[in-house]
Design a protein around this motif. Sequence first.
Motif, short mmCIF file in Angstrom:
data_model
loop_
_atom_site.label_atom_id
_atom_site.label_comp_id
_atom_site.label_asym_id
_atom_site.label_seq_id
_atom_site.Cartn_x
_atom_site.Cartn_y
_atom_site.Cartn_z
N PHE B 292 -115.18 23.20 -42.88
CA PHE B 292 -114.62 24.26 -42.15
C PHE B 292 -113.64 24.29 -41.36
CE2 PHE B 292 -118.51 24.96 -44.32
CZ PHE B 292 -118.09 26.09 -45.33
N ALA B 293 -112.48 24.81 -41.40
CA ALA B 293 -111.37 24.49 -40.57
C ALA B 293 -110.82 25.94 -40.43
CB ALA B 293 -110.49 23.43 -40.40
N PRO B 294 -110.04 26.24 -39.15
CA PRO B 294 -108.97 27.49 -39.23
C PRO B 294 -107.81 27.00 -40.04
CG PRO B 294 -109.61 26.34 -36.87
CD PRO B 294 -109.89 25.40 -37.80
N ALA B 295 -107.08 27.86 -40.40
CA ALA B 295 -106.02 27.74 -41.07
C ALA B 295 -104.89 26.80 -40.33
CB ALA B 295 -105.03 28.99 -41.37
N VAL B 296 -104.55 25.68 -41.13
CA VAL B 296 -103.46 24.87 -40.50
C VAL B 296 -102.33 25.46 -40.12
CG1 VAL B 296 -102.56 22.46 -40.74
CG2 VAL B 296 -104.70 22.93 -41.51
N TYR B 297 -101.62 26.17 -41.15
CA TYR B 297 -100.45 26.73 -41.14
C TYR B 297 -100.61 28.28 -41.62
CZ TYR B 297 -98.67 22.15 -41.05
OH TYR B 297 -98.69 20.87 -40.68
N PRO B 298 -99.62 29.17 -41.13
CA PRO B 298 -99.84 30.58 -41.56
C PRO B 298 -99.16 30.80 -42.94
CG PRO B 298 -98.01 30.29 -40.03
CD PRO B 298 -98.71 28.99 -39.99
N PRO B 299 -99.39 31.94 -43.48
CA PRO B 299 -99.02 32.04 -44.91
C PRO B 299 -97.50 31.78 -45.02
CG PRO B 299 -100.55 33.78 -44.18
CD PRO B 299 -100.35 32.94 -42.95
N ILE B 300 -96.75 32.29 -44.25
CA ILE B 300 -95.34 32.14 -44.39
C ILE B 300 -94.91 30.68 -44.71
CG2 ILE B 300 -94.70 31.99 -42.04
CD1 ILE B 300 -92.32 34.01 -44.41
N VAL B 301 -95.63 29.79 -43.94
CA VAL B 301 -95.43 28.19 -44.04
C VAL B 301 -95.99 27.77 -45.52
CG1 VAL B 301 -95.91 26.05 -43.21
CG2 VAL B 301 -95.24 28.08 -41.64
N GLY B 302 -96.97 28.30 -45.94
CA GLY B 302 -97.74 28.25 -47.44
C GLY B 302 -96.47 28.46 -48.40
N GLY B 318 -94.61 15.97 -41.29
CA GLY B 318 -93.46 16.00 -39.98
C GLY B 318 -92.58 17.39 -40.41
N THR B 319 -92.29 17.68 -41.74
CA THR B 319 -91.49 18.78 -41.98
C THR B 319 -92.23 20.09 -41.43
OG1 THR B 319 -90.74 17.34 -43.90
CG2 THR B 319 -90.29 19.67 -43.98
N LEU B 320 -93.61 20.19 -41.94
CA LEU B 320 -94.16 21.41 -41.63
C LEU B 320 -94.38 21.55 -40.31
CD1 LEU B 320 -96.97 21.26 -44.74
CD2 LEU B 320 -94.75 22.47 -44.45
N GLN B 321 -94.45 20.46 -39.42
CA GLN B 321 -94.72 20.54 -38.03
C GLN B 321 -93.48 21.00 -37.46
OE1 GLN B 321 -96.53 16.80 -37.01
NE2 GLN B 321 -98.39 17.33 -38.33
N ARG B 322 -92.28 20.67 -37.97
CA ARG B 322 -91.17 20.90 -37.48
C ARG B 322 -91.02 22.24 -37.77
NH1 ARG B 322 -87.93 17.47 -40.17
NH2 ARG B 322 -89.08 15.63 -39.02
N ILE B 323 -91.38 22.96 -38.80
CA ILE B 323 -91.14 24.43 -39.23
C ILE B 323 -91.79 25.26 -38.04
CG2 ILE B 323 -91.89 26.34 -40.77
CD1 ILE B 323 -91.19 24.08 -43.06
N MET B 324 -93.20 24.68 -37.92
CA MET B 324 -94.09 25.37 -36.89
C MET B 324 -93.58 25.54 -35.69
SD MET B 324 -96.79 26.80 -38.34
CE MET B 324 -97.87 27.13 -36.98
N ALA B 325 -92.77 24.47 -35.18
CA ALA B 325 -92.36 24.62 -33.80
C ALA B 325 -91.10 25.23 -33.87
CB ALA B 325 -91.75 23.02 -33.58
N GLY B 326 -90.31 25.51 -35.04
CA GLY B 326 -89.34 26.25 -34.80
C GLY B 326 -89.39 27.73 -35.22
N ILE B 327 -90.48 28.23 -35.38
CA ILE B 327 -90.75 29.68 -35.66
C ILE B 327 -90.85 30.26 -34.11
CG2 ILE B 327 -92.53 31.46 -36.28
CD1 ILE B 327 -93.54 29.55 -38.49
N PRO B 328 -90.09 31.43 -34.05
CA PRO B 328 -90.04 31.88 -32.60
C PRO B 328 -91.42 32.51 -32.12
CG PRO B 328 -88.35 32.94 -34.19
CD PRO B 328 -89.17 32.03 -35.07
#
Lengths: 328, 328
Positions: B292-302, B318-328
């Motif tokens: 059991f783990a919290p969601a890694v990424y929010p729905p919009i990243v899904g 790395g692509t998904l992490q870059r997206i996360m870092a870029g979300i305001p």
Amino acid sequence: MTMLAGGTVLAIDAGGTSCRALLCSQSGEVLGYAQGGPANYHSIGEGQARKVITKLLQSLPCRPSSVECAVFGLAGLDTRKDREVLTAVAVDTLRAAAIQTDQLLLENDGMVTLIGATGGSDGLLIIAGTGSIACGVALDGRRVRVGGWGSRAGDEGSGYCIGMDALRHALRTADGREKQSGICAVILQEKGMVDVEELINWLYSSDFSVDSVAALAPAIFTLADNGDWQARTIVNNALNELSLMAATVIDKLALSDTNLHTVLAGGILEKNSWLREKLAHSIQKLAPQAHFAPAVYPPIVGGLLLGLRASGGLVLPGTLQRIMAGIP
Amino acid sequence: MTMLAGGTVLAIDAGGTSCRALLCSQSGEVLGYAQGGPANYHSIGEGQARKVITKLLQSLPCRPSSVECAVFGLAGLDTRKDREVLTAVAVDTLRAAAIQTDQLLLENDGMVTLIGATGGSDGLLIIAGTGSIACGVALDGRRVRVGGWGSRAGDEGSGYCIGMDALRHALRTADGREKQSGICAVILQEKGMVDVEELINWLYSSDFSVDSVAALAPAIFTLADNGDWQARTIVNNALNELSLMAATVIDKLALSDTNLHTVLAGGILEKNSWLREKLAHSIQKLAPQAHFAPAVYPPIVGGLLLGLRASGGLVLPGTLQRIMAGIP
């Protein structure tokens, strides 16, 4: 407008599917009768209920300028707020029809139905149609109602609840949570649908209604008669709910040892003899002297009976029979 | 309007309480982000959903004239008819925002949430908030959803169902069918009401809403924690329903022996640690390697992940992490 002498009683039976008004003398002579459309203000709104009842009263062929007592038997009369709203409706519609009254009585339609059904004696009434309710009157006049709180959080054992149980089961079989029974196929057939997706669309469409859900009940009864396990479970649940409602009335009014006049009414209990007989059996276990009979008089006569008692005292059986003979 | 080169992916997360849009390049550079209001067309109507999504797309700060893939994660996408309606909504709102797309993907919002939650691997998601749903994705890409059929005939184990169970119990205690518990008093306190009659008036008033029923759940949890027998029964029923939903997904996708990434989400599971732990326990009985783990990424990243895969193939972490870092 014809002028009538005093001593007359007016009863209005304002139900969810139709309404009627009946005017009679203290001796039971019918002086006027009229019928109209649905009048439950919770379903059609207060404004429309006012219109329907005003039209009903104005269409009485022989309209008095005053009556000794006016009795309204009203669907949707459940709470103090309902009583406030409906008292204003009664006062205003009588005024609009130019009818004055010395006394004004408002009763829940279930209670008026029970008083008519037993001819004014003590008794128990279970109604299971689209909705459901249990009402009781004790010999000392105490009254109790159980259930009948509407489709949103009550009406257990009703056609609506049977239909909803079937719909929930259909969705649960569709996504694999419950094993298939005959229910889903029967619902789709009843509704003329191809698959469960159409059913889901319908559930959240403007075509969805309490009546259209309750209309599924007879098909579930047929399935249960044919041995479908899940349909039987649903009908059994309805039986248990109606039995509990009856048991609660019997307990609250201490009717166990009385010669209990019991009336089982409404489309669900009329259509399903198995359910009716099982319910009668469970009532007789609690009140061994209970006897089952059709309603002696219709609800409108129950209303008149209350009015005659309130205005004149003792009502002889001949009076009620004269009223029955006079209804067109 | 800024012109962008091709190769970009647009994701829209159109949920029942809010919506957002996110635009990124194949390498995960965030090119635009916007937020808006509720967008479930079943709740707000198709016309309003079109307005909300059009406004959302038009408010993207850096709007491309074309994208390689547009992915809509949509609340209310349950049936073929929903897909027809929402495909037209997607096509028309993109046109209104002057955005062309090579590919258009529409997914149920639960599925997009699951794909974000697991970062695109196989997994199981149980959401219990105002509504409820269970979604699963297998290693081979097969997807399953169970429940989530809305408040009218589904959403078992949700806050709405917990609230309705409590309301039904309150009415049944009021007329004597069930013995008193602490529930009725707590509901009246929550709603600032004096008695059950006020509760009945509210049930059939315009103030009644699915959200206002679901809002009762936390008070029922507190009662259950304090040992109230009926509150415990209601919470136990919710647990059983959510466990059944999870078990059905595990069974249908044969996930028992997998290293199952499981996410338990939604207000009900976040607020009630007892329920969350019991549900986790029942899942682990069926899939012993479940973690059991919290969601890694929010729905919009899904949603973006689906779009990146559809347009480009392999997506590096790395692509998904870059997206996360870029979300305001």
